[in-house]
Enzyme design. Structure first.
Site, PDB file in Angstrom:
ATOM      1  CB  CYS A  56     -60.328 -40.083 -41.117  1.00  0.00           C
ATOM      2  SG  CYS A  56     -60.578 -41.847 -40.810  1.00  0.00           S
TER       3      CYS A  56
ATOM      4  CG  HIS B 157     -62.862 -40.535 -45.432  1.00  0.00           C
ATOM      5  ND1 HIS B 157     -61.672 -40.520 -46.135  1.00  0.00           N
ATOM      6  CD2 HIS B 157     -62.591 -41.154 -44.261  1.00  0.00           C
ATOM      7  CE1 HIS B 157     -60.732 -41.123 -45.416  1.00  0.00           C
ATOM      8  NE2 HIS B 157     -61.273 -41.514 -44.277  1.00  0.00           N
TER       9      HIS B 157
ATOM     10  CD  GLU C  34     -62.172 -37.637 -48.190  1.00  0.00           C
ATOM     11  OE1 GLU C  34     -61.467 -38.603 -47.840  1.00  0.00           O
ATOM     12  OE2 GLU C  34     -62.748 -36.882 -47.388  1.00  0.00           O
TER      13      GLU C  34
END
Length: 201
Positions: A76, A170, A172
């Site tokens: 990001c 992202h 995660e």
């Protein structure tokens, strides 16, 4: 050891937990990184964070000093910072995406998405993007590996010569169903001395 450069983002610890499946992780604020930690790191990961790349001169300096020396992954904010340092221009996008799941179109042959079928769905949390008309200014070894199929926003890159990787989304996030596989692919490409030709099963 994986050195996770922290930009004080709420997602940093989630990213740490994902990376911990691959290696020992040290999470260090961008202002407090030591020479020992840099030397010990096999991979350096630039975390997400608020604001824009120019808000983080310490990370910009770190990136400039280590690109081509240490494998690096930008997530990001880290993605934007790396591309800006490589000649790209970061702009505000027309629609803010915060916690939005979207499809992305990946490039055939990309090591980042090895074993995955395009399109895939990922979680996006960003109001800035790289300007598409600045891609021609980037270092030639950088290859864009995914885009938003609707707006054609570049969403990931890889540079296999210098082992640099970036994800605008992202991995995660729980919205990125294939996030673990993506990070495993990148980790493998970073540590494989043959350039990541042998992909994990």
């Amino acid at each position: 050891m994986i050195l996770l450069v922290d930009h004080q983002d709420s997602f940093t610890r989630n990213l740490e937990h994902m990376l911990a499946d691959l290696d020992r992780v040290e999470v260090i604020d961008r202002k407090n990184i030591s020479d020992r930690q840099i030397k010990e790191a096999k991979i350096i990961v630039l975390s997400p964070g608020p604001g824009k790349p120019d808000d983080y001169p310490e990370t910009q300096s770190l990136y400039r000093s280590l690109r081509g020396i240490k494998p690096m992954i930008g997530i990001c904010l880290g993605f934007q910072l790396m591309l800006q340092e490589e000649g790209g221009r970061i702009i505000r996008q027309s629609q803010v995406l915060h916690g939005v799941e979207t499809e992305i179109q990946t490039v055939n042959g990309s090591l980042t998405y090895s074993g995955l079928v395009s399109p895939i769905r990922v979680g996006r949390y960003h109001s800035l993007q790289i300007a598409p008309d600045s891609l021609s200014l980037l270092t030639p070894s950088i290859n864009m590996t995914a885009r938003d199929p609707i707006r054609q926003v570049p969403l990931s890159f890889e540079d296999m010569i210098r082992k640099l990787f970036g994800l605008q989304f992202h991995p995660e996030s729980f919205l990125s169903v294939q996030g673990n596989r993506i990070i495993q692919n990148i980790h493998h490409a970073c540590v494989d001395k043959n350039g990541g030709t042998d992909q994990p099963s």
